[in-house]
Scaffold this motif. Structure first.
Motif, PDB file in Angstrom:
ATOM      1  N   ILE A  17      32.384  34.484  39.012  1.00  0.00           N
ATOM      2  CA  ILE A  17      33.020  35.639  38.371  1.00  0.00           C
ATOM      3  C   ILE A  17      33.882  36.380  39.378  1.00  0.00           C
ATOM      4  O   ILE A  17      35.020  36.761  39.075  1.00  0.00           O
ATOM      5  CB  ILE A  17      31.944  36.577  37.775  1.00  0.00           C
ATOM      6  N   PHE A  18      33.352  36.566  40.587  1.00  0.00           N
ATOM      7  CA  PHE A  18      34.140  37.261  41.604  1.00  0.00           C
ATOM      8  C   PHE A  18      35.395  36.473  41.963  1.00  0.00           C
ATOM      9  O   PHE A  18      36.478  37.057  42.133  1.00  0.00           O
ATOM     10  CB  PHE A  18      33.306  37.498  42.866  1.00  0.00           C
ATOM     11  N   ASP A  19      35.272  35.161  42.113  1.00  0.00           N
ATOM     12  CA  ASP A  19      36.434  34.332  42.439  1.00  0.00           C
ATOM     13  C   ASP A  19      37.542  34.501  41.386  1.00  0.00           C
ATOM     14  O   ASP A  19      38.726  34.590  41.716  1.00  0.00           O
ATOM     15  CB  ASP A  19      36.036  32.862  42.540  1.00  0.00           C
ATOM     16  N   PHE A  20      37.136  34.549  40.118  1.00  0.00           N
ATOM     17  CA  PHE A  20      38.109  34.721  39.036  1.00  0.00           C
ATOM     18  C   PHE A  20      38.744  36.109  39.093  1.00  0.00           C
ATOM     19  O   PHE A  20      39.966  36.253  38.970  1.00  0.00           O
ATOM     20  CB  PHE A  20      37.421  34.511  37.688  1.00  0.00           C
ATOM     21  N   THR A  26      44.233  37.804  45.654  1.00  0.00           N
ATOM     22  CA  THR A  26      44.267  36.755  46.675  1.00  0.00           C
ATOM     23  C   THR A  26      45.522  35.892  46.586  1.00  0.00           C
ATOM     24  O   THR A  26      45.904  35.267  47.579  1.00  0.00           O
ATOM     25  CB  THR A  26      43.017  35.857  46.562  1.00  0.00           C
ATOM     26  N   ARG A  27      46.166  35.850  45.414  1.00  0.00           N
ATOM     27  CA  ARG A  27      47.401  35.069  45.308  1.00  0.00           C
ATOM     28  C   ARG A  27      48.535  35.684  46.118  1.00  0.00           C
ATOM     29  O   ARG A  27      49.546  35.024  46.384  1.00  0.00           O
ATOM     30  CB  ARG A  27      47.824  34.950  43.842  1.00  0.00           C
ATOM     31  N   PHE A  28      48.353  36.952  46.533  1.00  0.00           N
ATOM     32  CA  PHE A  28      49.409  37.638  47.288  1.00  0.00           C
ATOM     33  C   PHE A  28      49.033  37.891  48.743  1.00  0.00           C
ATOM     34  O   PHE A  28      49.914  38.170  49.556  1.00  0.00           O
ATOM     35  CB  PHE A  28      49.744  38.984  46.629  1.00  0.00           C
ATOM     36  N   THR A  29      47.740  37.811  49.098  1.00  0.00           N
ATOM     37  CA  THR A  29      47.357  38.053  50.486  1.00  0.00           C
ATOM     38  C   THR A  29      47.746  36.846  51.334  1.00  0.00           C
ATOM     39  O   THR A  29      47.667  35.701  50.872  1.00  0.00           O
ATOM     40  CB  THR A  29      45.836  38.289  50.606  1.00  0.00           C
ATOM     41  N   PHE A 109      49.821  44.400  43.012  1.00  0.00           N
ATOM     42  CA  PHE A 109      49.562  43.716  44.281  1.00  0.00           C
ATOM     43  C   PHE A 109      50.804  42.968  44.781  1.00  0.00           C
ATOM     44  O   PHE A 109      51.003  42.830  45.994  1.00  0.00           O
ATOM     45  CB  PHE A 109      48.382  42.763  44.123  1.00  0.00           C
ATOM     46  N   GLY A 110      51.618  42.487  43.870  1.00  0.00           N
ATOM     47  CA  GLY A 110      52.875  41.885  44.282  1.00  0.00           C
ATOM     48  C   GLY A 110      53.787  42.902  44.935  1.00  0.00           C
ATOM     49  O   GLY A 110      54.463  42.615  45.930  1.00  0.00           O
ATOM     50  N   PHE A 111      53.787  44.104  44.383  1.00  0.00           N
ATOM     51  CA  PHE A 111      54.594  45.193  44.940  1.00  0.00           C
ATOM     52  C   PHE A 111      54.103  45.562  46.335  1.00  0.00           C
ATOM     53  O   PHE A 111      54.886  45.756  47.261  1.00  0.00           O
ATOM     54  CB  PHE A 111      54.521  46.400  43.998  1.00  0.00           C
ATOM     55  N   VAL A 112      52.779  45.661  46.483  1.00  0.00           N
ATOM     56  CA  VAL A 112      52.202  45.981  47.795  1.00  0.00           C
ATOM     57  C   VAL A 112      52.524  44.891  48.808  1.00  0.00           C
ATOM     58  O   VAL A 112      52.859  45.174  49.966  1.00  0.00           O
ATOM     59  CB  VAL A 112      50.681  46.177  47.680  1.00  0.00           C
ATOM     60  N   ALA A 113      52.434  43.633  48.384  1.00  0.00           N
ATOM     61  CA  ALA A 113      52.694  42.518  49.294  1.00  0.00           C
ATOM     62  C   ALA A 113      54.126  42.543  49.824  1.00  0.00           C
ATOM     63  O   ALA A 113      54.367  42.253  50.995  1.00  0.00           O
ATOM     64  CB  ALA A 113      52.415  41.203  48.579  1.00  0.00           C
TER      65      ALA A 113
END
Length: 217
Positions: A17-20, A26-29, A109-113
Protein backbone atom coordinates in the motif's frame (compact mmCIF):
# COMPACT_ATOMS: atom_id res chain seq x y z
CA UNK A 1 -16.30 -1.98 14.24
CA UNK A 2 -16.22 -1.91 10.45
CA UNK A 3 -13.22 0.44 10.47
CA UNK A 4 -11.24 -1.87 12.77
CA UNK A 5 -12.10 -4.91 10.63
CA UNK A 6 -10.98 -3.19 7.42
CA UNK A 7 -7.77 -2.07 9.15
CA UNK A 8 -6.94 -5.62 10.27
CA UNK A 9 -7.56 -6.98 6.75
CA UNK A 10 -5.40 -4.29 5.10
CA UNK A 11 -2.50 -4.33 7.57
CA UNK A 12 -0.64 -7.34 6.05
CA UNK A 13 -0.52 -5.43 2.77
CA UNK A 14 0.86 -2.28 4.40
CA UNK A 15 4.18 -2.25 2.51
CA UNK A 16 2.54 -2.69 -0.89
CA UNK A 17 0.00 0.00 0.00
CA UNK A 18 2.81 2.39 0.86
CA UNK A 19 4.64 1.63 -2.40
CA UNK A 20 1.47 2.49 -4.34
CA UNK A 21 0.79 5.66 -2.35
CA UNK A 22 4.40 6.83 -2.77
CA UNK A 23 4.36 6.71 -6.60
CA UNK A 24 3.18 10.33 -7.18
CA UNK A 25 6.31 11.50 -5.32
CA UNK A 26 8.98 8.89 -6.09
CA UNK A 27 8.47 9.31 -9.84
CA UNK A 28 9.94 12.81 -9.45
CA UNK A 29 12.65 12.32 -6.81
CA UNK A 30 16.14 11.89 -8.28
CA UNK A 31 16.78 8.54 -6.58
CA UNK A 32 13.18 7.34 -6.73
CA UNK A 33 13.32 6.80 -2.98
CA UNK A 34 12.19 8.39 0.28
CA UNK A 35 13.98 8.47 3.59
CA UNK A 36 13.04 7.71 7.18
CA UNK A 37 14.38 9.77 10.06
CA UNK A 38 13.67 7.66 13.12
CA UNK A 39 14.32 4.15 14.37
CA UNK A 40 10.73 2.90 14.22
CA UNK A 41 9.19 5.44 11.85
CA UNK A 42 8.81 2.98 8.93
CA UNK A 43 6.54 0.86 11.12
CA UNK A 44 4.54 3.74 12.59
CA UNK A 45 4.08 5.33 9.17
CA UNK A 46 2.82 2.07 7.64
CA UNK A 47 0.34 1.67 10.50
CA UNK A 48 -0.85 5.28 10.21
CA UNK A 49 -1.20 5.07 6.44
CA UNK A 50 -3.11 1.79 6.60
CA UNK A 51 -5.45 3.22 9.24
CA UNK A 52 -6.22 6.31 7.18
CA UNK A 53 -6.88 4.23 4.08
CA UNK A 54 -9.08 1.90 6.11
CA UNK A 55 -11.08 4.96 7.11
CA UNK A 56 -11.44 5.91 3.46
CA UNK A 57 -12.53 2.37 2.57
CA UNK A 58 -15.08 2.39 5.40
CA UNK A 59 -16.42 5.80 4.36
CA UNK A 60 -19.59 4.32 2.75
CA UNK A 61 -20.65 3.15 6.22
CA UNK A 62 -19.98 6.63 7.63
CA UNK A 63 -22.01 8.25 4.85
CA UNK A 64 -24.85 5.79 5.38
CA UNK A 65 -25.00 6.72 9.06
CA UNK A 66 -25.14 10.38 8.06
CA UNK A 67 -28.04 9.67 5.71
CA UNK A 68 -29.84 7.74 8.44
CA UNK A 69 -29.60 10.85 10.59
CA UNK A 70 -30.87 13.22 7.88
CA UNK A 71 -33.57 11.00 6.32
CA UNK A 72 -36.28 11.47 9.01
CA UNK A 73 -36.43 15.18 8.20
CA UNK A 74 -37.04 14.65 4.49
CA UNK A 75 -40.37 14.45 2.67
CA UNK A 76 -41.68 11.13 1.37
CA UNK A 77 -40.72 11.81 -2.23
CA UNK A 78 -37.32 13.06 -1.17
CA UNK A 79 -36.71 9.84 0.77
CA UNK A 80 -37.09 7.92 -2.49
CA UNK A 81 -33.95 9.69 -3.67
CA UNK A 82 -32.01 8.65 -0.56
CA UNK A 83 -30.29 5.63 -2.10
CA UNK A 84 -29.28 7.40 -5.36
CA UNK A 85 -27.93 10.32 -3.36
CA UNK A 86 -26.08 8.03 -0.97
CA UNK A 87 -24.53 6.18 -3.90
CA UNK A 88 -23.64 9.51 -5.51
CA UNK A 89 -22.00 10.76 -2.32
CA UNK A 90 -19.84 7.62 -2.15
CA UNK A 91 -18.82 7.94 -5.80
CA UNK A 92 -18.04 11.64 -5.35
CA UNK A 93 -15.90 10.98 -2.26
CA UNK A 94 -13.79 8.38 -4.04
CA UNK A 95 -13.64 10.62 -7.12
CA UNK A 96 -12.11 13.31 -4.93
CA UNK A 97 -9.49 10.86 -3.67
CA UNK A 98 -8.69 9.74 -7.23
CA UNK A 99 -8.49 13.35 -8.42
CA UNK A 100 -5.99 14.14 -5.67
CA UNK A 101 -3.87 11.04 -6.40
CA UNK A 102 -3.82 11.13 -10.20
CA UNK A 103 -4.00 14.87 -10.88
CA UNK A 104 -3.14 17.07 -7.90
CA UNK A 105 -0.19 15.18 -6.43
CA UNK A 106 1.70 14.77 -9.74
CA UNK A 107 1.25 18.47 -10.46
CA UNK A 108 2.47 19.52 -7.01
CA UNK A 109 5.49 17.22 -6.86
CA UNK A 110 6.35 17.82 -10.50
CA UNK A 111 6.32 21.54 -9.79
CA UNK A 112 8.57 21.09 -6.76
CA UNK A 113 10.97 18.90 -8.74
CA UNK A 114 11.37 21.54 -11.43
CA UNK A 115 12.32 24.22 -8.91
CA UNK A 116 14.60 22.06 -6.74
CA UNK A 117 18.23 23.27 -7.17
CA UNK A 118 20.70 20.77 -8.59
CA UNK A 119 22.86 20.99 -5.48
CA UNK A 120 19.95 19.94 -3.26
CA UNK A 121 19.21 16.25 -2.73
CA UNK A 122 15.41 16.13 -2.62
CA UNK A 123 14.60 13.04 -0.58
CA UNK A 124 11.50 13.71 1.57
CA UNK A 125 10.82 11.99 4.86
CA UNK A 126 8.14 9.27 4.71
CA UNK A 127 6.34 10.60 7.78
CA UNK A 128 5.95 14.10 6.39
CA UNK A 129 4.90 12.72 3.01
CA UNK A 130 2.15 10.47 4.41
CA UNK A 131 0.82 13.27 6.64
CA UNK A 132 0.74 15.62 3.66
CA UNK A 133 -1.03 13.34 1.19
CA UNK A 134 -3.57 12.04 3.73
CA UNK A 135 -4.58 15.56 4.67
CA UNK A 136 -4.90 16.69 1.06
CA UNK A 137 -6.69 13.51 -0.04
CA UNK A 138 -9.26 13.84 2.76
CA UNK A 139 -9.85 17.50 1.90
CA UNK A 140 -10.48 16.65 -1.74
CA UNK A 141 -12.69 13.69 -0.86
CA UNK A 142 -14.90 15.88 1.32
CA UNK A 143 -14.80 18.81 -1.11
CA UNK A 144 -16.22 16.60 -3.84
CA UNK A 145 -19.32 16.14 -1.65
CA UNK A 146 -20.32 19.73 -2.48
CA UNK A 147 -23.21 18.75 -4.82
CA UNK A 148 -24.71 16.50 -2.14
CA UNK A 149 -24.37 19.19 0.53
CA UNK A 150 -26.00 21.69 -1.82
CA UNK A 151 -28.91 19.37 -2.50
CA UNK A 152 -29.42 18.69 1.21
CA UNK A 153 -29.62 22.40 1.92
CA UNK A 154 -32.39 22.71 -0.68
CA UNK A 155 -34.23 19.51 0.22
CA UNK A 156 -34.36 20.40 3.92
CA UNK A 157 -35.77 23.83 3.09
CA UNK A 158 -32.84 25.86 4.37
CA UNK A 159 -32.42 27.56 1.01
CA UNK A 160 -33.55 27.43 -2.63
CA UNK A 161 -31.72 26.90 -5.93
CA UNK A 162 -32.53 30.52 -6.80
CA UNK A 163 -30.88 31.85 -3.64
CA UNK A 164 -27.88 29.62 -4.20
CA UNK A 165 -27.61 30.98 -7.74
CA UNK A 166 -27.53 34.52 -6.39
CA UNK A 167 -24.67 33.56 -4.09
CA UNK A 168 -22.38 32.47 -6.95
CA UNK A 169 -19.84 35.34 -6.61
CA UNK A 170 -19.47 34.67 -2.88
CA UNK A 171 -19.14 30.92 -3.37
CA UNK A 172 -16.49 31.45 -6.06
CA UNK A 173 -14.48 33.66 -3.72
CA UNK A 174 -15.13 31.36 -0.78
CA UNK A 175 -13.88 28.35 -2.75
CA UNK A 176 -10.47 30.00 -3.13
CA UNK A 177 -10.44 31.02 0.53
CA UNK A 178 -11.20 27.43 1.53
CA UNK A 179 -8.51 26.22 -0.85
CA UNK A 180 -6.05 28.59 0.79
CA UNK A 181 -6.97 27.45 4.31
CA UNK A 182 -7.26 23.70 3.79
CA UNK A 183 -4.45 22.94 1.36
CA UNK A 184 -0.68 23.45 1.59
CA UNK A 185 0.64 26.94 0.82
CA UNK A 186 1.08 26.49 -2.91
CA UNK A 187 -0.98 27.95 -5.74
CA UNK A 188 -1.42 24.63 -7.56
CA UNK A 189 -3.21 22.70 -4.81
CA UNK A 190 -5.27 25.75 -3.82
CA UNK A 191 -6.49 26.30 -7.37
CA UNK A 192 -7.01 22.58 -8.00
CA UNK A 193 -9.33 22.50 -4.99
CA UNK A 194 -11.15 25.79 -5.55
CA UNK A 195 -12.13 25.25 -9.19
CA UNK A 196 -13.65 21.76 -8.74
CA UNK A 197 -15.52 22.92 -5.61
CA UNK A 198 -17.11 25.78 -7.53
CA UNK A 199 -17.99 23.56 -10.51
CA UNK A 200 -19.46 20.97 -8.16
CA UNK A 201 -21.48 23.73 -6.48
CA UNK A 202 -22.97 24.55 -9.87
CA UNK A 203 -23.70 20.85 -10.37
CA UNK A 204 -25.43 20.81 -7.00
CA UNK A 205 -27.71 23.68 -8.06
CA UNK A 206 -28.65 21.83 -11.25
CA UNK A 207 -29.31 18.60 -9.35
CA UNK A 208 -31.39 20.36 -6.70
CA UNK A 209 -33.59 21.88 -9.40
CA UNK A 210 -34.12 18.46 -10.95
CA UNK A 211 -34.90 16.62 -7.73
CA UNK A 212 -36.74 19.39 -5.90
CA UNK A 213 -40.11 18.12 -4.77
CA UNK A 214 -43.27 19.79 -3.39
CA UNK A 215 -43.85 19.69 0.35
CA UNK A 216 -46.09 16.59 0.43
CA UNK A 217 -45.68 14.09 3.22
Amino acid sequence: GSLFLVFIIMMPFGRKIFDFVAVPLTRFTPSGELQSIGAVKPLTVIISLTFYLALFVAMPVVLYQLWAFVAPGLYRKEKSFAFPLLASSIVLFYSGLAFAYYVVFPLIFGFVAVFTPDMVEWKPDIGEYVSFIMMVALVFGLAFETPIATMLLVMTGLTTPEKLGQARPYVFLGAFVVGMLLTPPDVISQTMLAIPVYLLFELGIIMSKIFKSPPVK
